[in-house]
Design a protein around this motif. Sequence first.
Motif, PDB file in Angstrom:
ATOM      1  N   GLY A  28     -48.094 -43.331 -16.191  1.00  0.00           N
ATOM      2  CA  GLY A  28     -47.148 -42.893 -16.094  1.00  0.00           C
ATOM      3  C   GLY A  28     -45.688 -44.234 -16.222  1.00  0.00           C
ATOM      4  O   GLY A  28     -44.194 -43.556 -16.746  1.00  0.00           O
ATOM      5  N   PHE A  29     -46.016 -45.224 -16.387  1.00  0.00           N
ATOM      6  CA  PHE A  29     -45.363 -47.339 -17.102  1.00  0.00           C
ATOM      7  C   PHE A  29     -44.389 -45.888 -17.795  1.00  0.00           C
ATOM      8  O   PHE A  29     -43.282 -46.865 -18.509  1.00  0.00           O
ATOM      9  N   PHE A  30     -44.888 -45.463 -18.960  1.00  0.00           N
ATOM     10  CA  PHE A  30     -44.784 -45.033 -20.436  1.00  0.00           C
ATOM     11  C   PHE A  30     -42.807 -44.358 -20.511  1.00  0.00           C
ATOM     12  O   PHE A  30     -42.336 -44.527 -20.695  1.00  0.00           O
ATOM     13  N   PHE A  31     -43.319 -43.829 -19.389  1.00  0.00           N
ATOM     14  CA  PHE A  31     -41.853 -42.551 -18.884  1.00  0.00           C
ATOM     15  C   PHE A  31     -41.266 -43.675 -17.823  1.00  0.00           C
ATOM     16  O   PHE A  31     -40.311 -43.264 -18.733  1.00  0.00           O
ATOM     17  N   LYS A  32     -41.608 -44.304 -17.469  1.00  0.00           N
ATOM     18  CA  LYS A  32     -40.390 -44.673 -16.180  1.00  0.00           C
ATOM     19  C   LYS A  32     -39.916 -46.360 -16.457  1.00  0.00           C
ATOM     20  O   LYS A  32     -38.952 -46.441 -17.029  1.00  0.00           O
ATOM     21  N   ASP A  33     -41.269 -47.009 -17.342  1.00  0.00           N
ATOM     22  CA  ASP A  33     -40.803 -48.321 -17.761  1.00  0.00           C
ATOM     23  C   ASP A  33     -39.954 -48.468 -19.731  1.00  0.00           C
ATOM     24  O   ASP A  33     -38.801 -49.240 -19.390  1.00  0.00           O
ATOM     25  N   ILE A  34     -41.558 -48.211 -19.634  1.00  0.00           N
ATOM     26  CA  ILE A  34     -41.254 -48.037 -21.717  1.00  0.00           C
ATOM     27  C   ILE A  34     -40.068 -46.951 -22.110  1.00  0.00           C
ATOM     28  O   ILE A  34     -39.017 -48.497 -22.622  1.00  0.00           O
ATOM     29  N   VAL A  35     -39.960 -45.875 -22.161  1.00  0.00           N
ATOM     30  CA  VAL A  35     -39.104 -45.284 -22.001  1.00  0.00           C
ATOM     31  C   VAL A  35     -37.425 -44.901 -21.443  1.00  0.00           C
ATOM     32  O   VAL A  35     -36.539 -44.523 -21.929  1.00  0.00           O
ATOM     33  N   LYS A  36     -38.119 -45.237 -19.999  1.00  0.00           N
ATOM     34  CA  LYS A  36     -37.265 -44.836 -19.076  1.00  0.00           C
ATOM     35  C   LYS A  36     -36.960 -43.574 -19.169  1.00  0.00           C
ATOM     36  O   LYS A  36     -35.514 -42.919 -19.389  1.00  0.00           O
TER      37      LYS A  36
END
Length: 126
Positions: A28-36
């Motif tokens: 999930g962090f890829f979508f929320k935090d890294i890429v936004k």
Amino acid sequence: MKHLESREDIELLVNSFYTKVVKDETIGFFFKDIVKVDWDKHLPKMYSFWETILFGQMSYKGNPMAVHFPINRTEAMEKRHFEQWLKLWKQTIEENFTGQNASMAITKSENIANLMAYKMEMARKL
């Protein structure tokens, strides 16, 4: 259970899948935090991608591999990430659909996940 046979079905599949993804502790962090991710742009691209893959509609224009390389440079996209992506994708399909296209969506996703994992690993070695 219904058959996966229309753009509307793909939209249901993709939306349900990404609902799981954004909550997932592994990816999930890829979508929320890294890429936004801008979901208003991303989701229609994914609808078209899967419509092209499953139904041959040729509605998708783009290079999914090229989009992932910059992410991989920021935060390593490892085999375990792709395995989790695949697990959530299969789970979403199996919860909602049956039939030949559902099976094909799983097979195609396995091929995509394996290729992406391999390419991202090779890119990190360069």
